[in-house]
Design a protein around this motif. Structure first.
Motif, PDB file in Angstrom:
ATOM      1  N   LEU A   1      -5.252   9.364   3.468  1.00 53.33           N
ATOM      2  CA  LEU A   1      -4.911   7.840   3.404  1.00 53.33           C
ATOM      3  C   LEU A   1      -3.904   7.579   2.157  1.00 53.33           C
ATOM      4  O   LEU A   1      -2.899   6.758   1.795  1.00 53.33           O
ATOM      5  N   ASP A   2      -4.286   8.208   1.143  1.00 58.39           N
ATOM      6  CA  ASP A   2      -3.526   8.201  -0.292  1.00 58.39           C
ATOM      7  C   ASP A   2      -2.278   8.583   0.064  1.00 58.39           C
ATOM      8  O   ASP A   2      -1.246   8.177  -0.558  1.00 58.39           O
TER       9      ASP A   2
ATOM     10  N   ARG B   1      -0.141   6.319   1.729  1.00 57.53           N
ATOM     11  CA  ARG B   1       0.202   5.206   1.093  1.00 57.53           C
ATOM     12  C   ARG B   1       1.455   5.425   0.030  1.00 57.53           C
ATOM     13  O   ARG B   1       2.232   4.766  -0.147  1.00 57.53           O
TER      14      ARG B   1
ATOM     15  N   THR C   1       4.577   5.396   1.661  1.00 58.06           N
ATOM     16  CA  THR C   1       5.087   4.040   2.218  1.00 58.06           C
ATOM     17  C   THR C   1       5.645   3.651   0.765  1.00 58.06           C
ATOM     18  O   THR C   1       6.837   2.818   0.917  1.00 58.06           O
ATOM     19  N   ILE C   2       5.071   3.702  -0.319  1.00 55.86           N
ATOM     20  CA  ILE C   2       5.751   2.994  -1.665  1.00 55.86           C
ATOM     21  C   ILE C   2       6.747   3.796  -1.975  1.00 55.86           C
ATOM     22  O   ILE C   2       7.717   3.207  -2.532  1.00 55.86           O
TER      23      ILE C   2
ATOM     24  N   PHE D   1       1.719  -0.822   4.582  1.00 54.87           N
ATOM     25  CA  PHE D   1       1.126  -1.185   3.246  1.00 54.87           C
ATOM     26  C   PHE D   1      -0.452  -2.028   3.707  1.00 54.87           C
ATOM     27  O   PHE D   1      -1.401  -1.666   3.262  1.00 54.87           O
TER      28      PHE D   1
ATOM     29  N   CYS E   1      -2.828   0.738   5.206  1.00 54.40           N
ATOM     30  CA  CYS E   1      -3.483   1.359   4.208  1.00 54.40           C
ATOM     31  C   CYS E   1      -4.665   0.508   3.709  1.00 54.40           C
ATOM     32  O   CYS E   1      -5.682   0.941   3.156  1.00 54.40           O
ATOM     33  N   MET E   2      -4.297  -0.784   3.499  1.00 50.84           N
ATOM     34  CA  MET E   2      -5.320  -1.716   2.477  1.00 50.84           C
ATOM     35  C   MET E   2      -6.456  -1.889   3.666  1.00 50.84           C
ATOM     36  O   MET E   2      -7.566  -1.929   3.021  1.00 50.84           O
TER      37      MET E   2
ATOM     38  N   ALA F   1      -8.415   1.088   3.799  1.00 50.02           N
ATOM     39  CA  ALA F   1      -9.201   1.377   2.394  1.00 50.02           C
ATOM     40  C   ALA F   1     -10.692   0.381   2.221  1.00 50.02           C
ATOM     41  O   ALA F   1     -11.259   0.606   1.847  1.00 50.02           O
TER      42      ALA F   1
ATOM     43  N   CYS G   1      -4.429  -6.494   9.436  1.00 55.80           N
ATOM     44  CA  CYS G   1      -5.453  -5.769   8.307  1.00 55.80           C
ATOM     45  C   CYS G   1      -6.957  -5.257   9.304  1.00 55.80           C
ATOM     46  O   CYS G   1      -7.309  -4.365   8.953  1.00 55.80           O
TER      47      CYS G   1
ATOM     48  N   GLY H   1       0.433   7.247  -4.044  1.00 54.16           N
ATOM     49  CA  GLY H   1      -0.382   6.682  -3.419  1.00 54.16           C
ATOM     50  C   GLY H   1      -1.626   6.191  -4.271  1.00 54.16           C
ATOM     51  O   GLY H   1      -2.383   5.123  -4.050  1.00 54.16           O
TER      52      GLY H   1
ATOM     53  N   ALA I   1      -0.546   3.050  -6.397  1.00 53.48           N
ATOM     54  CA  ALA I   1       0.478   2.272  -5.401  1.00 53.48           C
ATOM     55  C   ALA I   1       1.005   0.859  -6.238  1.00 53.48           C
ATOM     56  O   ALA I   1       2.144   0.432  -6.371  1.00 53.48           O
TER      57      ALA I   1
END
Length: 385
Positions: free
Chosen positions: A8-9, A12, A15-16, A53, A56-57, A60, A224, A323, A326
Protein backbone atom coordinates in the motif's frame (compact mmCIF):
# COMPACT_ATOMS: atom_id res chain seq x y z
CA UNK A 1 2.03 -10.80 5.19
CA UNK A 2 2.77 -8.29 7.92
CA UNK A 3 0.41 -6.00 9.76
CA UNK A 4 1.72 -3.02 7.79
CA UNK A 5 1.47 -3.77 4.11
CA UNK A 6 4.43 -2.47 2.14
CA UNK A 7 2.35 -2.80 -1.01
CA UNK A 8 0.00 0.00 0.00
CA UNK A 9 2.88 2.37 0.77
CA UNK A 10 4.48 1.45 -2.56
CA UNK A 11 1.26 2.04 -4.49
CA UNK A 12 0.86 5.42 -2.80
CA UNK A 13 4.49 6.23 -3.64
CA UNK A 14 4.10 5.26 -7.30
CA UNK A 15 1.01 7.45 -7.46
CA UNK A 16 2.68 10.53 -5.94
CA UNK A 17 5.75 10.04 -8.16
CA UNK A 18 3.63 9.87 -11.28
CA UNK A 19 1.72 12.94 -10.07
CA UNK A 20 4.99 14.88 -9.83
CA UNK A 21 5.80 13.84 -13.39
CA UNK A 22 2.47 14.66 -15.06
CA UNK A 23 1.93 17.91 -13.13
CA UNK A 24 5.36 19.35 -13.86
CA UNK A 25 6.31 19.01 -17.54
CA UNK A 26 9.07 21.01 -19.10
CA UNK A 27 6.43 22.46 -21.40
CA UNK A 28 2.66 22.11 -21.30
CA UNK A 29 2.70 22.38 -25.08
CA UNK A 30 4.94 19.33 -25.49
CA UNK A 31 3.73 16.25 -23.62
CA UNK A 32 3.40 12.60 -24.55
CA UNK A 33 -0.27 11.65 -24.89
CA UNK A 34 -0.36 9.25 -21.87
CA UNK A 35 0.88 12.10 -19.67
CA UNK A 36 -2.07 14.32 -20.55
CA UNK A 37 -5.62 14.20 -19.18
CA UNK A 38 -8.44 13.09 -21.43
CA UNK A 39 -10.18 16.25 -22.65
CA UNK A 40 -13.57 15.31 -21.15
CA UNK A 41 -14.54 11.72 -21.93
CA UNK A 42 -12.10 8.83 -21.54
CA UNK A 43 -9.29 7.86 -19.20
CA UNK A 44 -5.55 8.14 -19.75
CA UNK A 45 -2.91 6.87 -17.27
CA UNK A 46 -2.79 10.45 -15.94
CA UNK A 47 -6.50 10.28 -15.12
CA UNK A 48 -5.76 7.37 -12.77
CA UNK A 49 -3.56 9.42 -10.43
CA UNK A 50 -6.32 11.20 -8.52
CA UNK A 51 -8.57 8.14 -7.91
CA UNK A 52 -5.50 6.10 -6.97
CA UNK A 53 -4.86 8.63 -4.17
CA UNK A 54 -8.41 8.16 -2.91
CA UNK A 55 -8.09 4.39 -3.27
CA UNK A 56 -4.95 4.36 -1.10
CA UNK A 57 -6.72 6.62 1.41
CA UNK A 58 -9.76 4.34 1.58
CA UNK A 59 -7.65 1.22 2.06
CA UNK A 60 -5.58 2.91 4.77
CA UNK A 61 -8.78 4.07 6.44
CA UNK A 62 -9.87 0.45 6.82
CA UNK A 63 -6.61 -0.35 8.61
CA UNK A 64 -6.82 2.76 10.76
CA UNK A 65 -10.43 2.25 11.84
CA UNK A 66 -10.20 -1.50 12.41
CA UNK A 67 -9.47 -0.81 16.08
CA UNK A 68 -12.72 1.09 16.57
CA UNK A 69 -15.53 -1.24 17.54
CA UNK A 70 -18.37 1.20 16.98
CA UNK A 71 -19.42 4.63 15.79
CA UNK A 72 -17.63 6.30 18.70
CA UNK A 73 -16.97 9.94 19.58
CA UNK A 74 -13.19 9.39 19.37
CA UNK A 75 -13.43 7.87 15.90
CA UNK A 76 -15.66 10.68 14.60
CA UNK A 77 -13.44 13.35 16.15
CA UNK A 78 -10.36 11.87 14.50
CA UNK A 79 -12.16 11.71 11.18
CA UNK A 80 -13.39 15.31 11.34
CA UNK A 81 -10.03 16.70 12.50
CA UNK A 82 -8.16 14.95 9.71
CA UNK A 83 -10.67 16.06 7.09
CA UNK A 84 -10.42 19.68 8.22
CA UNK A 85 -6.62 19.44 8.28
CA UNK A 86 -6.45 18.10 4.70
CA UNK A 87 -8.92 20.73 3.49
CA UNK A 88 -6.95 23.57 5.10
CA UNK A 89 -3.67 22.35 3.63
CA UNK A 90 -5.33 22.46 0.22
CA UNK A 91 -6.46 26.05 0.86
CA UNK A 92 -2.96 27.06 2.00
CA UNK A 93 -1.37 25.61 -1.13
CA UNK A 94 -3.88 27.56 -3.24
CA UNK A 95 -3.05 30.77 -1.36
CA UNK A 96 0.74 30.33 -1.49
CA UNK A 97 2.79 32.58 -1.61
CA UNK A 98 0.12 34.27 0.56
CA UNK A 99 0.28 37.63 -1.19
CA UNK A 100 -0.31 38.88 -4.74
CA UNK A 101 2.92 38.74 -6.72
CA UNK A 102 1.65 41.28 -9.23
CA UNK A 103 -0.77 44.21 -9.02
CA UNK A 104 -4.11 43.82 -10.75
CA UNK A 105 -4.43 47.58 -10.99
CA UNK A 106 -1.43 49.84 -10.20
CA UNK A 107 -3.80 52.69 -9.39
CA UNK A 108 -5.50 50.71 -6.64
CA UNK A 109 -4.27 50.67 -3.05
CA UNK A 110 -2.40 47.68 -1.69
CA UNK A 111 -5.47 46.43 0.15
CA UNK A 112 -7.67 46.80 -2.90
CA UNK A 113 -5.24 44.63 -4.84
CA UNK A 114 -5.09 42.10 -1.99
CA UNK A 115 -8.89 42.05 -1.88
CA UNK A 116 -9.10 41.37 -5.61
CA UNK A 117 -6.49 38.63 -5.27
CA UNK A 118 -8.40 36.93 -2.45
CA UNK A 119 -11.67 37.39 -4.32
CA UNK A 120 -10.37 35.39 -7.27
CA UNK A 121 -8.79 32.45 -5.48
CA UNK A 122 -10.15 28.99 -6.15
CA UNK A 123 -11.74 27.42 -3.07
CA UNK A 124 -11.89 23.74 -4.03
CA UNK A 125 -9.00 21.66 -5.29
CA UNK A 126 -7.40 18.21 -5.13
CA UNK A 127 -6.85 18.06 -1.37
CA UNK A 128 -10.20 19.69 -0.69
CA UNK A 129 -11.96 16.96 -2.72
CA UNK A 130 -9.93 14.30 -0.90
CA UNK A 131 -10.95 15.83 2.45
CA UNK A 132 -14.64 15.79 1.52
CA UNK A 133 -14.46 12.22 0.23
CA UNK A 134 -12.64 11.17 3.39
CA UNK A 135 -15.25 12.81 5.63
CA UNK A 136 -18.31 11.43 3.82
CA UNK A 137 -16.84 7.99 3.17
CA UNK A 138 -15.33 7.71 6.65
CA UNK A 139 -18.56 8.63 8.42
CA UNK A 140 -20.53 6.09 6.38
CA UNK A 141 -17.92 3.37 6.94
CA UNK A 142 -17.85 3.96 10.71
CA UNK A 143 -21.63 4.08 10.92
CA UNK A 144 -22.51 1.12 8.68
CA UNK A 145 -19.52 -1.16 9.46
CA UNK A 146 -20.82 -4.22 7.58
CA UNK A 147 -19.54 -4.67 3.98
CA UNK A 148 -23.03 -5.30 2.61
CA UNK A 149 -24.37 -2.06 4.05
CA UNK A 150 -21.34 -0.13 2.85
CA UNK A 151 -21.81 -1.51 -0.66
CA UNK A 152 -25.43 -0.36 -0.44
CA UNK A 153 -24.19 3.11 0.50
CA UNK A 154 -21.93 3.12 -2.57
CA UNK A 155 -24.94 2.31 -4.75
CA UNK A 156 -27.05 5.05 -3.13
CA UNK A 157 -24.30 7.65 -3.56
CA UNK A 158 -23.77 6.83 -7.23
CA UNK A 159 -27.46 6.51 -8.10
CA UNK A 160 -28.24 9.78 -6.32
CA UNK A 161 -25.37 11.60 -8.01
CA UNK A 162 -26.21 10.26 -11.47
CA UNK A 163 -29.90 11.06 -10.97
CA UNK A 164 -29.04 14.66 -10.08
CA UNK A 165 -26.93 14.96 -13.23
CA UNK A 166 -29.64 13.46 -15.46
CA UNK A 167 -32.70 15.15 -13.94
CA UNK A 168 -31.22 18.64 -13.73
CA UNK A 169 -28.97 18.46 -16.76
CA UNK A 170 -29.65 20.51 -19.86
CA UNK A 171 -28.79 20.55 -23.56
CA UNK A 172 -26.63 19.28 -25.16
CA UNK A 173 -26.64 16.55 -22.49
CA UNK A 174 -26.30 15.95 -18.73
CA UNK A 175 -22.77 14.59 -19.07
CA UNK A 176 -21.39 17.42 -21.20
CA UNK A 177 -19.45 20.49 -20.12
CA UNK A 178 -22.24 22.79 -21.25
CA UNK A 179 -25.16 20.80 -19.86
CA UNK A 180 -24.04 19.33 -16.53
CA UNK A 181 -25.68 20.67 -13.36
CA UNK A 182 -22.43 20.50 -11.39
CA UNK A 183 -21.16 23.56 -13.24
CA UNK A 184 -24.18 25.61 -12.19
CA UNK A 185 -23.94 24.39 -8.59
CA UNK A 186 -20.27 25.43 -8.46
CA UNK A 187 -21.09 28.98 -9.53
CA UNK A 188 -24.17 29.23 -7.27
CA UNK A 189 -22.33 28.05 -4.14
CA UNK A 190 -18.83 29.41 -4.69
CA UNK A 191 -19.21 32.26 -7.14
CA UNK A 192 -17.80 32.50 -10.65
CA UNK A 193 -14.50 34.00 -9.48
CA UNK A 194 -13.78 31.13 -7.04
CA UNK A 195 -14.03 28.17 -9.43
CA UNK A 196 -11.74 26.66 -12.03
CA UNK A 197 -11.76 28.17 -15.53
CA UNK A 198 -9.48 25.72 -17.31
CA UNK A 199 -12.17 24.08 -19.48
CA UNK A 200 -13.44 25.73 -22.64
CA UNK A 201 -16.67 25.66 -24.61
CA UNK A 202 -16.75 24.88 -28.33
CA UNK A 203 -16.44 28.59 -29.14
CA UNK A 204 -13.21 28.82 -27.12
CA UNK A 205 -14.61 30.77 -24.17
CA UNK A 206 -13.63 29.69 -20.66
CA UNK A 207 -16.18 27.70 -18.64
CA UNK A 208 -16.74 28.21 -14.92
CA UNK A 209 -16.60 24.52 -14.03
CA UNK A 210 -14.67 23.03 -11.13
CA UNK A 211 -13.61 19.39 -11.59
CA UNK A 212 -13.18 19.25 -7.79
CA UNK A 213 -16.48 20.99 -7.03
CA UNK A 214 -18.84 20.15 -4.12
CA UNK A 215 -21.28 17.84 -5.96
CA UNK A 216 -18.50 15.54 -7.17
CA UNK A 217 -17.62 14.74 -3.56
CA UNK A 218 -20.46 12.18 -3.58
CA UNK A 219 -18.97 9.83 -6.21
CA UNK A 220 -15.47 10.48 -4.81
CA UNK A 221 -16.78 9.23 -1.44
CA UNK A 222 -18.07 6.14 -3.27
CA UNK A 223 -14.54 5.55 -4.59
CA UNK A 224 -13.24 5.86 -1.04
CA UNK A 225 -15.81 3.34 0.25
CA UNK A 226 -14.99 0.79 -2.45
CA UNK A 227 -11.33 1.06 -1.44
CA UNK A 228 -12.37 0.72 2.20
CA UNK A 229 -14.07 -2.57 1.33
CA UNK A 230 -10.86 -3.82 -0.31
CA UNK A 231 -8.87 -2.86 2.77
CA UNK A 232 -11.46 -4.47 5.05
CA UNK A 233 -11.30 -7.68 3.04
CA UNK A 234 -7.51 -7.78 3.45
CA UNK A 235 -7.73 -7.13 7.21
CA UNK A 236 -10.47 -9.71 7.81
CA UNK A 237 -8.79 -12.45 5.78
CA UNK A 238 -5.36 -11.76 7.31
CA UNK A 239 -6.80 -11.91 10.83
CA UNK A 240 -8.59 -15.15 10.01
CA UNK A 241 -5.39 -16.67 8.61
CA UNK A 242 -3.40 -15.69 11.70
CA UNK A 243 -5.96 -17.50 13.85
CA UNK A 244 -6.04 -20.53 11.56
CA UNK A 245 -2.91 -20.84 9.36
CA UNK A 246 -4.34 -23.97 7.73
CA UNK A 247 -7.24 -22.03 6.23
CA UNK A 248 -6.30 -21.85 2.55
CA UNK A 249 -9.21 -19.54 1.79
CA UNK A 250 -7.56 -16.77 3.85
CA UNK A 251 -3.94 -17.41 2.84
CA UNK A 252 -1.89 -14.48 1.50
CA UNK A 253 -2.12 -15.83 -2.05
CA UNK A 254 -5.89 -16.27 -1.72
CA UNK A 255 -6.20 -12.64 -0.59
CA UNK A 256 -4.25 -11.46 -3.63
CA UNK A 257 -6.49 -13.51 -5.91
CA UNK A 258 -9.62 -12.02 -4.31
CA UNK A 259 -8.34 -8.47 -4.68
CA UNK A 260 -7.41 -9.21 -8.30
CA UNK A 261 -10.82 -10.75 -9.00
CA UNK A 262 -12.65 -7.80 -7.44
CA UNK A 263 -10.53 -5.47 -9.55
CA UNK A 264 -11.56 -7.29 -12.71
CA UNK A 265 -15.22 -7.18 -11.67
CA UNK A 266 -14.99 -3.46 -10.95
CA UNK A 267 -13.34 -2.84 -14.32
CA UNK A 268 -16.09 -4.80 -16.02
CA UNK A 269 -18.83 -2.84 -14.25
CA UNK A 270 -17.15 0.42 -15.25
CA UNK A 271 -16.95 -0.64 -18.89
CA UNK A 272 -20.61 -1.75 -18.95
CA UNK A 273 -21.81 1.46 -17.27
CA UNK A 274 -19.84 3.50 -19.79
CA UNK A 275 -22.36 2.44 -22.44
CA UNK A 276 -24.85 4.84 -20.80
CA UNK A 277 -22.69 6.92 -18.44
CA UNK A 278 -19.41 8.05 -20.03
CA UNK A 279 -16.14 7.60 -18.18
CA UNK A 280 -15.32 11.17 -17.22
CA UNK A 281 -12.79 12.36 -14.67
CA UNK A 282 -14.07 15.97 -14.60
CA UNK A 283 -17.54 14.68 -13.63
CA UNK A 284 -16.17 11.73 -11.59
CA UNK A 285 -18.95 9.70 -13.19
CA UNK A 286 -20.20 6.38 -11.81
CA UNK A 287 -18.46 4.46 -14.60
CA UNK A 288 -15.23 6.31 -13.76
CA UNK A 289 -15.57 5.25 -10.11
CA UNK A 290 -15.70 1.55 -10.93
CA UNK A 291 -13.22 1.74 -13.81
CA UNK A 292 -10.50 3.44 -11.78
CA UNK A 293 -11.15 1.36 -8.67
CA UNK A 294 -10.67 -1.70 -10.84
CA UNK A 295 -7.26 -0.55 -12.05
CA UNK A 296 -6.22 0.44 -8.53
CA UNK A 297 -7.23 -2.98 -7.18
CA UNK A 298 -5.25 -4.76 -9.90
CA UNK A 299 -2.20 -2.60 -9.15
CA UNK A 300 -2.50 -3.34 -5.42
CA UNK A 301 -2.88 -7.09 -6.06
CA UNK A 302 0.27 -7.08 -8.19
CA UNK A 303 2.26 -5.19 -5.54
CA UNK A 304 0.93 -7.41 -2.74
CA UNK A 305 2.18 -10.43 -4.64
CA UNK A 306 5.58 -8.91 -5.36
CA UNK A 307 6.32 -7.12 -2.06
CA UNK A 308 4.22 -8.81 0.62
CA UNK A 309 4.35 -12.42 -0.61
CA UNK A 310 7.48 -12.78 -2.73
CA UNK A 311 9.44 -10.24 -0.68
CA UNK A 312 10.62 -8.33 -3.77
CA UNK A 313 11.09 -4.93 -2.14
CA UNK A 314 14.41 -3.40 -3.19
CA UNK A 315 13.22 -2.20 -6.63
CA UNK A 316 10.25 -0.53 -4.94
CA UNK A 317 12.20 1.10 -2.09
CA UNK A 318 12.19 4.62 -3.64
CA UNK A 319 8.42 4.43 -4.07
CA UNK A 320 7.94 3.25 -0.49
CA UNK A 321 9.92 6.27 0.71
CA UNK A 322 7.68 8.52 -1.36
CA UNK A 323 4.56 6.75 -0.12
CA UNK A 324 5.43 7.06 3.55
CA UNK A 325 5.48 10.85 3.20
CA UNK A 326 2.94 11.36 0.43
CA UNK A 327 1.44 14.51 1.96
CA UNK A 328 4.88 16.11 2.28
CA UNK A 329 5.60 15.22 -1.36
CA UNK A 330 2.31 16.75 -2.48
CA UNK A 331 2.94 19.99 -0.60
CA UNK A 332 6.58 20.26 -1.68
CA UNK A 333 5.73 19.72 -5.34
CA UNK A 334 3.11 22.47 -5.20
CA UNK A 335 5.32 24.91 -3.31
CA UNK A 336 8.36 24.30 -5.53
CA UNK A 337 6.38 24.82 -8.74
CA UNK A 338 4.78 28.03 -7.44
CA UNK A 339 8.13 29.38 -6.20
CA UNK A 340 9.70 29.56 -9.67
CA UNK A 341 8.41 33.11 -10.04
CA UNK A 342 10.77 34.32 -7.30
CA UNK A 343 13.86 33.27 -9.25
CA UNK A 344 12.45 33.89 -12.73
CA UNK A 345 12.80 30.20 -13.60
CA UNK A 346 10.77 29.06 -16.60
CA UNK A 347 11.33 25.34 -17.35
CA UNK A 348 10.16 25.63 -20.96
CA UNK A 349 13.14 27.86 -21.80
CA UNK A 350 15.44 24.88 -21.34
CA UNK A 351 13.18 21.81 -21.51
CA UNK A 352 10.40 22.90 -23.85
CA UNK A 353 11.80 21.93 -27.23
CA UNK A 354 9.99 18.60 -27.57
CA UNK A 355 8.14 15.85 -25.67
CA UNK A 356 11.32 14.03 -24.68
CA UNK A 357 12.96 17.06 -23.08
CA UNK A 358 9.69 17.93 -21.38
CA UNK A 359 9.60 14.45 -19.85
CA UNK A 360 13.26 14.73 -18.81
CA UNK A 361 12.41 17.80 -16.79
CA UNK A 362 9.42 16.03 -15.19
CA UNK A 363 11.67 13.19 -14.07
CA UNK A 364 14.26 15.62 -12.70
CA UNK A 365 11.51 17.39 -10.76
CA UNK A 366 10.29 14.09 -9.30
CA UNK A 367 13.91 13.27 -8.42
CA UNK A 368 14.28 16.52 -6.48
CA UNK A 369 11.11 15.75 -4.50
CA UNK A 370 12.44 12.25 -3.82
CA UNK A 371 15.75 13.68 -2.57
CA UNK A 372 13.85 15.83 -0.06
CA UNK A 373 11.77 12.89 1.13
CA UNK A 374 14.81 10.63 1.31
CA UNK A 375 16.42 13.10 3.72
CA UNK A 376 13.26 13.03 5.82
CA UNK A 377 13.22 9.22 5.67
CA UNK A 378 16.81 8.98 6.90
CA UNK A 379 15.90 11.20 9.84
CA UNK A 380 12.73 9.17 10.45
CA UNK A 381 10.50 12.19 9.83
CA UNK A 382 7.01 11.20 8.69
CA UNK A 383 4.42 13.97 8.41
CA UNK A 384 0.83 12.91 9.04
CA UNK A 385 -2.32 14.98 9.14
Amino acid sequence: MKKRFDSLDILRGITITFMCIVNNPGSWGHMYAPLEHAEWIGCTPTDLVYPFFIFCMGCAMAFSYSRFESFSKDACLKLVKRSIGIFLIGILIALYPFFPTSLHDPEWTLWQNVGYWLGHKRIFGVLQRIACAYLIGGMLALWLRKPGKILGAVAILLVTYTAILVIFGSDPGPFTLEGNISRRIDVALLGDSHVYHGYHYADGSAAAFDPEGPLGSLPAAASCLLAYLIGNLIITATRRHSENPLDDASSPMAIVCKVFALGMVSLGIGEILSIWIPISKPLWSASYVFYTTGWASLALAFLMYCADIRGIKKPFKPFKIMGLNAMAAFVLSGVFAKSYQFVNWVPSRYFGANEFMSLVYSIIFAGVIFACLYGMYKKNIIIKV
